[in-house]
Design an enzyme around this catalytic site. Sequence first.
Site, PDB file in Angstrom:
ATOM      1  N   ASP A  83     -30.740  42.843  -5.029  1.00 27.48           N
ATOM      2  CA  ASP A  83     -29.465  42.440  -4.783  1.00 27.48           C
ATOM      3  C   ASP A  83     -29.099  42.509  -3.154  1.00 27.48           C
ATOM      4  O   ASP A  83     -29.924  43.126  -2.742  1.00 27.48           O
ATOM      5  CB  ASP A  83     -28.231  43.157  -5.827  1.00 27.48           C
ATOM      6  CG  ASP A  83     -27.092  42.492  -6.211  1.00 27.48           C
ATOM      7  OD1 ASP A  83     -26.635  41.713  -5.179  1.00 27.48           O
ATOM      8  OD2 ASP A  83     -26.670  42.390  -7.072  1.00 27.48           O
ATOM      9  N   LEU A  84     -28.045  42.387  -2.846  1.00 27.37           N
ATOM     10  CA  LEU A  84     -27.689  42.308  -1.539  1.00 27.37           C
ATOM     11  C   LEU A  84     -27.693  44.235  -1.273  1.00 27.37           C
ATOM     12  O   LEU A  84     -27.811  44.512  -0.095  1.00 27.37           O
ATOM     13  CB  LEU A  84     -26.286  41.888  -0.988  1.00 27.37           C
ATOM     14  CG  LEU A  84     -26.141  40.456  -1.093  1.00 27.37           C
ATOM     15  CD1 LEU A  84     -24.752  39.822  -0.857  1.00 27.37           C
ATOM     16  CD2 LEU A  84     -27.015  40.055   0.087  1.00 27.37           C
ATOM     17  N   ASP A 114     -31.219  39.823   0.904  1.00 30.91           N
ATOM     18  CA  ASP A 114     -30.717  38.707   1.017  1.00 30.91           C
ATOM     19  C   ASP A 114     -31.543  37.566   0.642  1.00 30.91           C
ATOM     20  O   ASP A 114     -32.181  36.880   1.309  1.00 30.91           O
ATOM     21  CB  ASP A 114     -30.182  38.660   2.550  1.00 30.91           C
ATOM     22  CG  ASP A 114     -29.361  37.347   2.849  1.00 30.91           C
ATOM     23  OD1 ASP A 114     -29.421  36.270   1.588  1.00 30.91           O
ATOM     24  OD2 ASP A 114     -28.871  36.975   3.836  1.00 30.91           O
ATOM     25  N   ALA A 122     -28.378  36.157  -9.646  1.00 36.46           N
ATOM     26  CA  ALA A 122     -27.823  36.324  -8.192  1.00 36.46           C
ATOM     27  C   ALA A 122     -27.025  34.992  -7.937  1.00 36.46           C
ATOM     28  O   ALA A 122     -27.424  34.029  -7.950  1.00 36.46           O
ATOM     29  CB  ALA A 122     -28.570  36.715  -7.274  1.00 36.46           C
ATOM     30  N   ALA A 123     -25.689  35.069  -7.511  1.00 33.37           N
ATOM     31  CA  ALA A 123     -24.822  34.077  -7.163  1.00 33.37           C
ATOM     32  C   ALA A 123     -23.457  34.331  -6.633  1.00 33.37           C
ATOM     33  O   ALA A 123     -23.059  35.546  -7.164  1.00 33.37           O
ATOM     34  CB  ALA A 123     -24.859  32.838  -8.226  1.00 33.37           C
ATOM     35  N   SER A 149     -24.274  27.174 -15.852  1.00 26.92           N
ATOM     36  CA  SER A 149     -22.970  27.542 -16.056  1.00 26.92           C
ATOM     37  C   SER A 149     -22.501  26.290 -16.996  1.00 26.92           C
ATOM     38  O   SER A 149     -22.844  25.181 -16.780  1.00 26.92           O
ATOM     39  CB  SER A 149     -22.318  27.611 -14.838  1.00 26.92           C
ATOM     40  OG  SER A 149     -20.960  27.652 -15.070  1.00 26.92           O
ATOM     41  N   TYR A 160     -19.076  25.103  -6.805  1.00 27.97           N
ATOM     42  CA  TYR A 160     -19.881  26.050  -7.747  1.00 27.97           C
ATOM     43  C   TYR A 160     -20.556  25.518  -8.771  1.00 27.97           C
ATOM     44  O   TYR A 160     -21.787  25.665  -8.810  1.00 27.97           O
ATOM     45  CB  TYR A 160     -18.817  26.952  -8.154  1.00 27.97           C
ATOM     46  CG  TYR A 160     -19.474  28.067  -9.484  1.00 27.97           C
ATOM     47  CD1 TYR A 160     -20.446  29.121  -8.911  1.00 27.97           C
ATOM     48  CD2 TYR A 160     -19.253  27.772 -10.567  1.00 27.97           C
ATOM     49  CE1 TYR A 160     -21.038  29.884  -9.895  1.00 27.97           C
ATOM     50  CE2 TYR A 160     -19.951  28.500 -11.538  1.00 27.97           C
ATOM     51  CZ  TYR A 160     -20.873  29.594 -11.235  1.00 27.97           C
ATOM     52  OH  TYR A 160     -21.495  30.235 -12.288  1.00 27.97           O
ATOM     53  N   LYS A 192     -24.772  24.370  -9.268  1.00 23.89           N
ATOM     54  CA  LYS A 192     -25.508  24.661 -10.611  1.00 23.89           C
ATOM     55  C   LYS A 192     -26.193  23.464 -10.868  1.00 23.89           C
ATOM     56  O   LYS A 192     -27.371  23.386 -11.512  1.00 23.89           O
ATOM     57  CB  LYS A 192     -24.537  25.140 -11.770  1.00 23.89           C
ATOM     58  CG  LYS A 192     -23.848  26.716 -11.542  1.00 23.89           C
ATOM     59  CD  LYS A 192     -25.004  27.514 -11.188  1.00 23.89           C
ATOM     60  CE  LYS A 192     -24.453  29.101 -10.977  1.00 23.89           C
ATOM     61  NZ  LYS A 192     -25.621  30.016 -10.933  1.00 23.89           N
TER      62      LYS A 192
END
Length: 296
Positions: free
Chosen positions: A31-32, A48, A71-72, A111, A143, A147
Amino acid sequence: MKIVVTGATGGVGSWLVDHFAAAGHDVLGLDLDRPPRERENATFLAADLTDQGQAWDAILSFDPDAVVHFAAIPRVGIEPDAETFLTNVTSTYHVLEAAGQAGADVVWASSESIYGAVFAAEPWLPEYFPVDEDHPRRPEDPYATSKLVGEDIAAMTARKHDVSVTSIRPSWVTFPGEQQTAAARDQFDPETAEPNGNFWTYVDVRDVVSIVDAALENASDGHETYLAVAAENFLDRPTAETIETVFGDLPEECALEGDESAFSSAKARAELEWEPTHSWRDAEGEPASGPSFVDR
């Protein structure tokens, strides 16, 4: 197994890390930022994933058996539109390409917004209910479009590297002890409600974890997509009647019964032997819980 989980400190990602680590797998969480606490059987790296070098170095050095990519930027309205699209598409390409090079099977989060109605400027009705994986995908927001592109990247990865890639299309993810569904239900009046392209569907985070597990255990050849939704809406109202009242219409083909979800998880039931087992009726009254290595 050695499993990479991206978005490892996020809402769903942290539950995935916790689940796989508890099962005894060797987990690398990306993750970041690293989480504030450690987790047995899990290692965390800050990376990143829009940077190809960082993504490939982290994943290929770990040499995973599976990569779970969650991650998004999770919706519109958090970052500028172009940043949402570019971040999601770039990170998905880097992660899935690295997974393919490692020969790892992939499960990643697409999604239900991919159909287009969820974040549409004016929510519209699909061609039929319940919506399934074959319904046309017509997104008009950054968004959902990210996807859509991500699913094409997933299919490319499966073809290019001969690995299994599964795209999961979750609905709105809810968590035990939360009161968001309760608040939405209490405030809902079908006579005055705004049209909702999600059609009041949801899925419990624990069922998202279980469908990811099922996809890894039943890895198919090539690329497959599966909706992940709870069995019922969270309004405690008849779904078709509510949609018709709010939207003023229903598609000609509508086979919804009672409070049945407007999206179908029949394909996941048939091919993954997965069933959603958590309902808002129980989850709202449960103690708030979550992985101990992250702050909530």
